[in-house]
Design a protein around this motif. Structure first.
Motif, short mmCIF file in Angstrom:
data_model
loop_
_atom_site.label_atom_id
_atom_site.label_comp_id
_atom_site.label_asym_id
_atom_site.label_seq_id
_atom_site.Cartn_x
_atom_site.Cartn_y
_atom_site.Cartn_z
N VAL A 109 8.29 -3.38 10.94
CA VAL A 109 7.06 -3.81 10.24
C VAL A 109 7.38 -4.21 8.80
O VAL A 109 6.92 -5.24 8.31
CB VAL A 109 5.99 -2.69 10.31
N ILE A 110 8.21 -3.40 8.13
CA ILE A 110 8.61 -3.72 6.75
C ILE A 110 9.43 -5.02 6.73
O ILE A 110 9.22 -5.89 5.87
CB ILE A 110 9.47 -2.57 6.14
N ASN A 111 10.35 -5.17 7.66
CA ASN A 111 11.22 -6.35 7.69
C ASN A 111 10.43 -7.64 7.89
O ASN A 111 10.68 -8.64 7.22
CB ASN A 111 12.28 -6.23 8.80
N LEU A 142 -6.46 -5.34 4.04
CA LEU A 142 -7.22 -4.20 3.55
C LEU A 142 -6.31 -2.96 3.52
O LEU A 142 -6.38 -2.15 2.60
CB LEU A 142 -8.40 -3.98 4.50
N SER A 143 -5.43 -2.85 4.52
CA SER A 143 -4.52 -1.69 4.61
C SER A 143 -3.60 -1.60 3.38
O SER A 143 -3.24 -0.51 2.95
CB SER A 143 -3.64 -1.79 5.86
N TYR A 154 2.57 -0.37 7.88
CA TYR A 154 1.90 -1.64 7.58
C TYR A 154 1.31 -1.61 6.17
O TYR A 154 1.42 -2.58 5.41
CB TYR A 154 0.81 -1.87 8.63
N SER A 155 0.68 -0.50 5.80
CA SER A 155 0.11 -0.35 4.45
C SER A 155 1.21 -0.45 3.39
O SER A 155 1.02 -1.06 2.34
CB SER A 155 -0.63 0.99 4.32
N ALA A 156 2.37 0.16 3.70
CA ALA A 156 3.50 0.11 2.75
C ALA A 156 4.00 -1.32 2.58
O ALA A 156 4.24 -1.78 1.46
CB ALA A 156 4.64 1.00 3.26
N ALA A 157 4.14 -2.02 3.69
CA ALA A 157 4.63 -3.41 3.64
C ALA A 157 3.68 -4.30 2.86
O ALA A 157 4.09 -5.07 1.99
CB ALA A 157 4.83 -3.93 5.06
N ILE A 162 1.75 -7.01 -2.36
CA ILE A 162 0.77 -7.14 -3.45
C ILE A 162 1.48 -7.00 -4.81
O ILE A 162 1.27 -7.79 -5.73
CB ILE A 162 -0.37 -6.10 -3.29
N GLY A 163 2.38 -6.01 -4.91
CA GLY A 163 3.16 -5.84 -6.14
C GLY A 163 4.03 -7.05 -6.43
O GLY A 163 4.11 -7.53 -7.57
N ALA A 164 4.67 -7.57 -5.38
CA ALA A 164 5.53 -8.75 -5.52
C ALA A 164 4.72 -9.97 -5.95
O ALA A 164 5.17 -10.78 -6.79
CB ALA A 164 6.26 -9.03 -4.21
#
Length: 243
Positions: A109-111, A142-143, A154-157, A162-164
């Protein structure tokens, strides 16, 4: 030839974005897909039916070497083409409680979401800077804004993107390149088809799920000249859940 690339463009919100850009802009639409060639071809047909041109590009956004190779070949075959718009839409979910989550469900999911953003955007970055114009829209969720139980991966990804988005927006604003994120809530797509709509609607002040077209309208606005002074923003489109 001015182009707009939509990753994960074959289905759902991605497909709706491809069609909307075909309708609203003069861009040649590059429809990226990973596995569903039939869906990608159907999206391309819809794009052409709206009077635009387009083509499909197969690569897994999570695979750095594959992204480089396919995009390099495409660029060499189209030396005069300029990608002005990137919509980083490709994403997958592998939901489950964190305590039971496998490393594979975390990493994949992160990848796809986070590394996919890097792999595709980074490929075009220097060209965009030289061209002194660009529009980057990152599809988050929203997550990623409020966090969703059962979706820590998914929320982490999405939170990371958003930060990027906010950081990259500041780096490249002087070159007339905007970077924004769009955070949909519950939208009617294959991804949400397994959810209990009647239960979840109770959380939504507007009392319904959104349509992929409504998200596509927002993306189309953000990549247009009309949105020239909007950058580094996360725009929620969720029927009022997070307000």
């Amino acid at each position: 030839m001015k182009c707009a690339l939509v990753t994960g463009g074959s289905r759902g919100i991605g497909s709706a974005i491809c069609e909307k850009l075909a309708e609203d802009s003069d861009y040649h639409i590059l429809i990226n897909y990973h596995s569903n060639k039939k869906a990608a071809e159907e999206t391309l047909e819809a794009v052409v039916a709206k009077g635009a041109t387009g083509e499909i590009l197969q690569f897994d956004v999570a695979n750095f070497n594959e992204v480089q190779s396919v995009l390099m070949q495409w660029q060499e075959a189209n030396p005069k083409a300029v990608v002005e718009v990137i919509v980083n839409n490709a994403g997958i979910t592998k939901d489950g409680l964190f305590m039971w989550m496998s490393q594979e469900d975390w990493s994949s999911v992160i990848n796809t979401s986070l590394n996919g953003f890097f792999n595709v955007t980074n490929f075009f970055m220097q060209k965009m800077l030289r061209n002194k114009y660009g529009r980057i829209v990152n599809m988050v969720s929203l997550s990623g804004v409020k966090g969703t139980a059962g979706q820590t991966n998914y929320s982490a990804a999405k939170g990371a993107i958003i930060g990027a988005t906010k950081a990259l927006a500041q780096e490249i604003a002087k070159r007339n390149i905007t970077v924004n994120a769009v955070a949909p809530g519950f939208i009617k797509t294959d991804m949400t088809s397994g959810l209990d709509e009647t239960e979840l609607i109770k959380m939504v002040p507007l009392n319904r799920f959104g349509e992929a077209d409504e998200v596509a309208d927002l993306v189309s606005f953000l990549v247009s000249k009309k949105a020239s002074y909007i950058t580094g923003e996360v725009i929620n489109i969720n029927g009022g859940i997070y307000s």
